[in-house]
Motif scaffolding. Structure first.
Motif, PDB file in Angstrom:
ATOM      1  N   ARG A   1       6.173  12.229  13.170  1.00  0.00           N
ATOM      2  CA  ARG A   1       5.349  12.911  14.167  1.00  0.00           C
ATOM      3  C   ARG A   1       3.891  12.501  14.062  1.00  0.00           C
ATOM      4  N   VAL A   2       3.374  12.400  12.829  1.00  0.00           N
ATOM      5  CA  VAL A   2       1.956  12.035  12.708  1.00  0.00           C
ATOM      6  C   VAL A   2       1.732  10.601  13.186  1.00  0.00           C
ATOM      7  N   CYS A   3       2.690   9.733  12.886  1.00  0.00           N
ATOM      8  CA  CYS A   3       2.532   8.332  13.271  1.00  0.00           C
ATOM      9  C   CYS A   3       2.588   8.191  14.795  1.00  0.00           C
ATOM     10  N   ASP A   4       3.332   9.066  15.412  1.00  0.00           N
ATOM     11  CA  ASP A   4       3.457   9.014  16.862  1.00  0.00           C
ATOM     12  C   ASP A   4       2.333   9.801  17.548  1.00  0.00           C
TER      13      ASP A   4
ATOM     14  N   ILE B   1      -0.496  11.321  16.385  1.00  0.00           N
ATOM     15  CA  ILE B   1      -1.918  11.136  16.033  1.00  0.00           C
ATOM     16  C   ILE B   1      -2.290   9.657  16.010  1.00  0.00           C
ATOM     17  N   VAL B   2      -1.481   8.869  15.303  1.00  0.00           N
ATOM     18  CA  VAL B   2      -1.857   7.453  15.124  1.00  0.00           C
ATOM     19  C   VAL B   2      -1.471   6.629  16.354  1.00  0.00           C
ATOM     20  N   GLY B   3      -0.378   7.023  16.996  1.00  0.00           N
ATOM     21  CA  GLY B   3       0.054   6.263  18.162  1.00  0.00           C
ATOM     22  C   GLY B   3       0.693   4.941  17.804  1.00  0.00           C
TER      23      GLY B   3
ATOM     24  N   GLY C   1      11.373  -3.038   5.999  1.00  0.00           N
ATOM     25  CA  GLY C   1      10.251  -2.530   5.213  1.00  0.00           C
ATOM     26  C   GLY C   1       9.109  -2.150   6.150  1.00  0.00           C
ATOM     27  N   LEU C   2       8.268  -1.258   5.680  1.00  0.00           N
ATOM     28  CA  LEU C   2       7.162  -0.777   6.517  1.00  0.00           C
ATOM     29  C   LEU C   2       6.149  -1.891   6.766  1.00  0.00           C
ATOM     30  N   ASN C   3       5.770  -2.060   8.017  1.00  0.00           N
ATOM     31  CA  ASN C   3       4.742  -3.040   8.363  1.00  0.00           C
ATOM     32  C   ASN C   3       3.972  -2.467   9.541  1.00  0.00           C
ATOM     33  N   CYS C   4       2.817  -1.870   9.246  1.00  0.00           N
ATOM     34  CA  CYS C   4       2.159  -1.084  10.282  1.00  0.00           C
ATOM     35  C   CYS C   4       0.645  -1.162  10.121  1.00  0.00           C
ATOM     36  N   GLU C   5      -0.063  -0.134  10.565  1.00  0.00           N
ATOM     37  CA  GLU C   5      -1.529  -0.119  10.421  1.00  0.00           C
ATOM     38  C   GLU C   5      -1.971   0.260   9.014  1.00  0.00           C
ATOM     39  N   PHE C   6      -1.082   0.866   8.260  1.00  0.00           N
ATOM     40  CA  PHE C   6      -1.362   1.323   6.892  1.00  0.00           C
ATOM     41  C   PHE C   6      -2.527   2.309   6.829  1.00  0.00           C
ATOM     42  N   CYS C   7      -2.545   3.205   7.794  1.00  0.00           N
ATOM     43  CA  CYS C   7      -3.600   4.224   7.790  1.00  0.00           C
ATOM     44  C   CYS C   7      -3.349   5.290   6.732  1.00  0.00           C
ATOM     45  N   GLY C   8      -2.087   5.425   6.308  1.00  0.00           N
ATOM     46  CA  GLY C   8      -1.777   6.396   5.260  1.00  0.00           C
ATOM     47  C   GLY C   8      -1.627   7.830   5.753  1.00  0.00           C
ATOM     48  N   GLN C   9      -1.592   8.029   7.079  1.00  0.00           N
ATOM     49  CA  GLN C   9      -1.421   9.412   7.574  1.00  0.00           C
ATOM     50  C   GLN C   9      -0.077   9.968   7.138  1.00  0.00           C
ATOM     51  N   CYS C  10       0.947   9.113   7.120  1.00  0.00           N
ATOM     52  CA  CYS C  10       2.275   9.582   6.719  1.00  0.00           C
ATOM     53  C   CYS C  10       2.270   9.953   5.237  1.00  0.00           C
ATOM     54  N   VAL C  11       1.460   9.236   4.459  1.00  0.00           N
ATOM     55  CA  VAL C  11       1.325   9.576   3.033  1.00  0.00           C
ATOM     56  C   VAL C  11       0.727  10.978   2.918  1.00  0.00           C
TER      57      VAL C  11
ATOM     58  N   SER D   1       5.910   4.218  13.933  1.00  0.00           N
ATOM     59  CA  SER D   1       6.687   3.435  12.959  1.00  0.00           C
ATOM     60  C   SER D   1       8.081   3.986  12.699  1.00  0.00           C
ATOM     61  N   TYR D   2       8.191   5.325  12.669  1.00  0.00           N
ATOM     62  CA  TYR D   2       9.416   5.929  12.136  1.00  0.00           C
ATOM     63  C   TYR D   2      10.236   6.659  13.193  1.00  0.00           C
ATOM     64  N   SER D   3      11.533   6.732  12.920  1.00  0.00           N
ATOM     65  CA  SER D   3      12.371   7.663  13.673  1.00  0.00           C
ATOM     66  C   SER D   3      13.556   8.042  12.792  1.00  0.00           C
TER      67      SER D   3
ATOM     68  N   LEU E   1       0.785  -1.238   0.000  1.00  0.00           N
ATOM     69  CA  LEU E   1       0.000   0.000   0.000  1.00  0.00           C
ATOM     70  C   LEU E   1       0.815   1.285   0.000  1.00  0.00           C
ATOM     71  N   ILE E   2       1.978   1.238   0.606  1.00  0.00           N
ATOM     72  CA  ILE E   2       2.750   2.482   0.766  1.00  0.00           C
ATOM     73  C   ILE E   2       4.168   2.296   0.248  1.00  0.00           C
ATOM     74  N   GLU E   3       4.565   3.182  -0.670  1.00  0.00           N
ATOM     75  CA  GLU E   3       5.935   3.141  -1.190  1.00  0.00           C
ATOM     76  C   GLU E   3       6.745   4.239  -0.509  1.00  0.00           C
TER      77      GLU E   3
HETATM   78  S1  SF4 Z   1       0.684   4.257   7.469  1.00  0.00           S
HETATM   79 FE1  SF4 Z   1       0.005   5.022   9.454  1.00  0.00          FE
HETATM   80  S2  SF4 Z   1       0.762   3.551  10.941  1.00  0.00           S
HETATM   81 FE2  SF4 Z   1       1.888   3.236   9.031  1.00  0.00          FE
HETATM   82  S3  SF4 Z   1       3.737   4.442   9.226  1.00  0.00           S
HETATM   83 FE3  SF4 Z   1       2.242   5.700   8.135  1.00  0.00          FE
HETATM   84  S4  SF4 Z   1       1.234   6.858   9.771  1.00  0.00           S
HETATM   85 FE4  SF4 Z   1       2.294   5.189  10.760  1.00  0.00          FE
END
Ligand code: SF4
Ligand code: SF4
Ligand code: SF4
Ligand code: FES
Length: 823
Positions: free
Chosen positions: A155-158, A160-162, A184-194, A165-167, A139-141
């Motif tokens: 910051r958004v992942c921490d 807002i999403v809690g 590789g990214l393996n998370c909730e895939f909410c797409g907030q970072c996108v 994933s990233y630092s 889902l996310i590249e």
């Molecule tokens: S998709 Fe959501 S959970 Fe995954 S890294 Fe981006 S903000 Fe964090």
């Protein structure tokens, strides 16, 4: 308030504002890259530097500097422009400039600033980044060669999403944003970072090379999945929904979405969509014309009349639900309901008995400022993820004390300082009763205006914390602390999600939660609230519009029983896959098999539709106009973005035709229907479409005062005595069965699974991916095993979304199912 001057303009802003926010207020443009309204000030990029007369000799970042009285700010000068140019030159030293093939082209902040400041050459030289692209997930590249190190994704992942994933890792030229161990990214895939990334470093893969931003038509609507009611902006091209766009200007979700809302749109474009009406001939469903299909429906329903049952999921618009109710009226039938089991019926009855209302008493944003939050069930985050993000912000930013009454661990239980009352399955009411008992025993209860105090006290004799601790496995201290914290909080929230997989004891749970909200004074108090959140996007609308059985009518389960006994002549199922979703699949199949006439109106040929006499192809939320009401009572506009595939029609149009066939007058448009339904629905009276602005309209105002304040005694349950107990519930990536038709959620969780805790997996010799069998009551289900560490010993979990698993062969609405595990 503070007065200051920016570029000669006087502006008055709150004393907590920054220079950048004051400039926005004054209509002065200051460029930003690392700033985002919803994130904490950071100050990484320095493109927002400005001069402040009182701080001569250095340039000041506008996005992090608070305003002070009398401040005189200059947003642009030769020196500022020179410095900004230099900042951009530095950013471009290592940045690969692949704008022609970058999906962010046309809406990239770096591209725009480079253009605005005419950075046509670079005085600095350096190696271009040459990092591998992370394409591990579907889902996310992530292409870190384009990253400008603004930190927004982290910051958004921490914040807002809690998820976290990233630092940042490494130093100097080597600095980069990375996941744990740089995997590789393996998370909730909410797409907030996108959504937050200002450049093309984090992109949505399903949208890759689909369209340039200026080729997209944008239509604001509301997510069609859960009761959170997030506004979504559909990006369409050539009459196809190609993406969901970031938009923080509308709705209650501040641009935040979960994986379903962000990536779950593709069921709209699914090739499996029904495009023609189907009619049963010689035992098979065959394509037919609308005229023939509707004639058959009209004939069948005319014959069944008042002995017709009507069941809908709560995914229809308010206007469509209104028409559906009119269809019931035209048939003289009071047998209408909007979901199965006792989950909706029981819960609403419970709330009615206690509070005299059937809705959340406050709005979502208020939770961010709560001091104490009690979540009943850890699954709340799974069912309502974006509301869950508000809880995360309350905990992380405002130090809210979070307590979770949980039969398993989950996202909420992992939040900082969260207290988990991990109990044996099915004993939520016991714990809430014990909390009520603590409040009453310790004189913490606000009993002044309540009725039923003495009766409740007497009934709680059996719920001393010591007794309940023994039954539930939760410590006495934890029960007492949870009650005391809730009572002591100035602003507090109680969260309770409900839906088809949470059928057990829903009335009791509704009453217990309402009792607690009354004793703590939470219900109706400004800044506090009891949140009862329906699983589906328009669950609350269905309750408000009384899509429920009339005084002499049958509820969904009663309709099924009546059908099975040959006492119902027809069943009209609109937007629900009863066979796959309702508890007790065999009973549902028997009822649908027995009912003489079955009409199913849906997007897909679901197992329920496959049993129908007539199947009517319906439109998705992206193809219709109308309104949904979310779980905080916010009525919001839904807008058609694309035409329906083939001959599929909106439920509104189909129901209008059905009404016409009975000689009943249907409103001509959704707008007309809205006017009629508001006049007809007490809570909606006086609300016009014009009042539904960008943030929608909350009926009953932000705080809903209980009409009654009756405490009602309610009994808890006994723990199930079984070595292995299966819990049924929702998974974050799915909502009902609809998301199983969407490529995004399916790319992450594509098949059913049975989840084991590590201890059980070891004892049972089960490894991740093993095929396992669960048997109960002579039925067997089989799925792959998932092993993790969130389940207590003896407790298993399975999500209810996948029809193929046949989970409801063994799930009959129990809080937990005694199962035998085999391979
Ligand atoms: S998709 Fe959501 S959970 Fe995954 S890294 Fe981006 S903000 Fe964090
Ligand atoms: S990946 Fe994007 S959001 Fe994250 S630091 Fe880099 S530029 Fe900023
Ligand atoms: S599924 Fe629910 S939480 Fe997720 S985006 Fe849609 S409405 Fe929001
Ligand atoms: S926007 Fe102010 S420092 Fe980045």
């Amino acid at each position: 308030m503070v007065n200051l001057t920016i570029d000669g303009k006087q502006v008055t802003v709150s004393k907590t504002a920054t220079i950048y926010e004051a400039a926005c207020e004054a209509g002065v443009h200051i460029p930003v890259l690392c700033y985002a309204k919803k994130l904490m000030p950071y100050g990484a990029c320095r493109v927002c530097l400005v001069e402040v007369e009182q701080m001569k000799g250095r340039l000041i970042p506008a996005c992090t500097t608070p305003v002070t009285e009398g401040m005189v700010v200059t947003s642009t000068s030769d020196e500022i422009v020179k410095v900004r140019k230099t900042v951009l030159e530095f950013l471009l030293v290592n940045h690969v400039v692949d704008c022609p093939v970058c999906d962010k082209g046309g809406e990239c902040d770096l591209q725009d600033l480079t253009y605005e400041y005419e950075v046509v050459s670079n005085r600095f030289e350096g190696e271009k980044f040459d990092l591998p692209t992370d394409e591990v997930n579907p889902l996310i590249e992530r292409n870190m060669n384009r990253c400008v190190l603004c930190g927004k994704c982290a910051r958004v992942c921490d914040e807002i999403v809690g998820y976290g994933s990233y630092s940042f890792i490494n130093r100097g030229f080597e600095t980069k944003i990375a996941t744990a161990f740089d995997r590789g990214l393996n998370c909730e895939f909410c797409g907030q970072c996108v959504s937050m990334c200002p450049v093309g470093a984090i992109l949505p893969r399903p949208f890759k090379f689909k369209a340039r931003p200026w080729q997209l038509k944008e239509i604001d609507s509301v997510c069609g999945y859960c009761g959170n009611g997030c506004t979504v902006t559909l990006g369409t091209k050539d009459n196809k929904v190609e993406t969901i766009r970031f938009n923080d200007k509308t709705g209650v979700n501040d641009g935040n979405l979960c994986v379903r809302g962000r990536f779950g749109y593709s069921f709209i474009n699914s090739e499996d969509r029904l495009t023609k009406p189907l009619i049963r001939e010689n035992g098979s469903l065959v394509e037919t014309s609308w005229d023939k299909a509707l004639a058959r429906v009209a004939d069948g329903l005319k014959q069944s009349g008042s002995e017709t049952g009507i069941v809908t999921g709560a995914r229809l618009t308010n206007e469509e639900l209104f028409l559906l109710r009119n269809v019931a009226k035209a048939l003289g039938s009071e047998n209408i309901d909007h979901s199965g089991g006792e989950c909706y019926k029981g819960l609403t009855e419970g709330l009615q008995q206690t509070l005299g209302l059937q809705a959340s008493t406050a709005t979502f944003p208020q939770v961010e400022n709560c001091d104490a939050i009690l979540s009943i069930r850890s699954d709340f985050y799974e069912t309502h993820p974006v509301f869950g993000m508000v809880v995360n912000q309350a905990v992380r930013r405002n130090d809210a004390k979070l307590t979770v009454i949980a039969d398993k661990r989950g996202k909420f239980t992992k939040l900082p300082e969260a207290k988990t009352l991990l109990h044996k399955p099915g004993l939520e009411v016991n714990l809430i009763n014990a909390m009520c008992r603590v409040l009453l025993d310790e004189g913490l209860a606000k009993t002044e205006r309540l009725s039923g105090v003495d009766e409740l006290k007497a009934a709680l004799a059996d719920y001393a914390p010591e007794t309940v601790a023994e039954t539930t496995g939760v410590s006495v201290d934890a029960i007492r602390t949870a009650a005391r914290e809730l009572a002591a909080a100035e602003n507090a929230a109680i969260l309770l999600a409900y839906g088809l997989p949470y059928t057990a004891a829903s009335k009791e749970l509704g009453i217990a939660a309402a009792n607690l909200s009354l004793l703590t004074g939470i219900a109706g108090r400004t800044g506090s609230g009891l949140y009862v959140c329906g699983e589906k996007n328009n669950s609350q609308g269905a309750i408000d519009l009384a899509v429920m059985p009339g005084a002499t009518g049958l509820g969904a389960q009663q309709m099924l029983s009546a059908a099975a006994q040959g006492q119902l002549k027809a069943l009209y199922v609109v937007g629900e896959d009863m066979v796959s979703s309702y508890p007790d699949r065999k009973a549902v199949e028997l009822a649908l098999d027995k009912v003489p006439f079955l009409v199913v109106q849906d997007l897909f040929l679901s197992p329920t539709a496959q049993m129908a006499d007539v199947v009517l192809p319906a439109a998705s939320f992206a193809e219709k106009d109308g309104t949904f009401t979310n779980a905080e009572r916010r009525i919001q506009r839904v807008r058609a973005a694309v035409p329906s595939p083939g001959d599929a029609r909106t439920d509104f149009n189909i129901l209008s035709d059905v009404l016409s066939a009975f000689g009943a007058q249907a409103p001509a448009t959704a707008a007309e229907a809205f006017a009629q339904l508001t006049a007809d629905t007490a809570a909606y009276q006086g609300i016009s479409l014009d009042m539904l602005g960008a943030q929608g309209y909350v009926w009953g105002t932000d705080i809903l005062t209980p009409i009654t304040r009756n405490l009602v005694a309610v009994a808890g349950s006994k723990p199930l005595d079984a070595a292995h107990q299966l819990l049924v519930g929702s998974a974050l990536y799915h909502s009902g069965t609809m998301s199983t038709h969407a490529k995004g959620p399916m790319a992450v969780v594509s098949e059913p699974y049975i989840e084991f805790g590590r201890e059980d997996a070891k004892a049972l010799n089960v490894a991740e991916g093993d095929l396992v069998k669960l048997s109960a009551d002579g039925e067997i289900i089989e799925a792959k095993a998932k092993v993790d560490n969130r389940l207590p010993q003896g407790v298993l979990f399975a999500p209810y979304h996948f029809s193929a698993l046949g989970l409801n062969k063994i799930y009959r609405g129990q809080p937990a199912i005694a199962v035998q595990v085999g391979k």
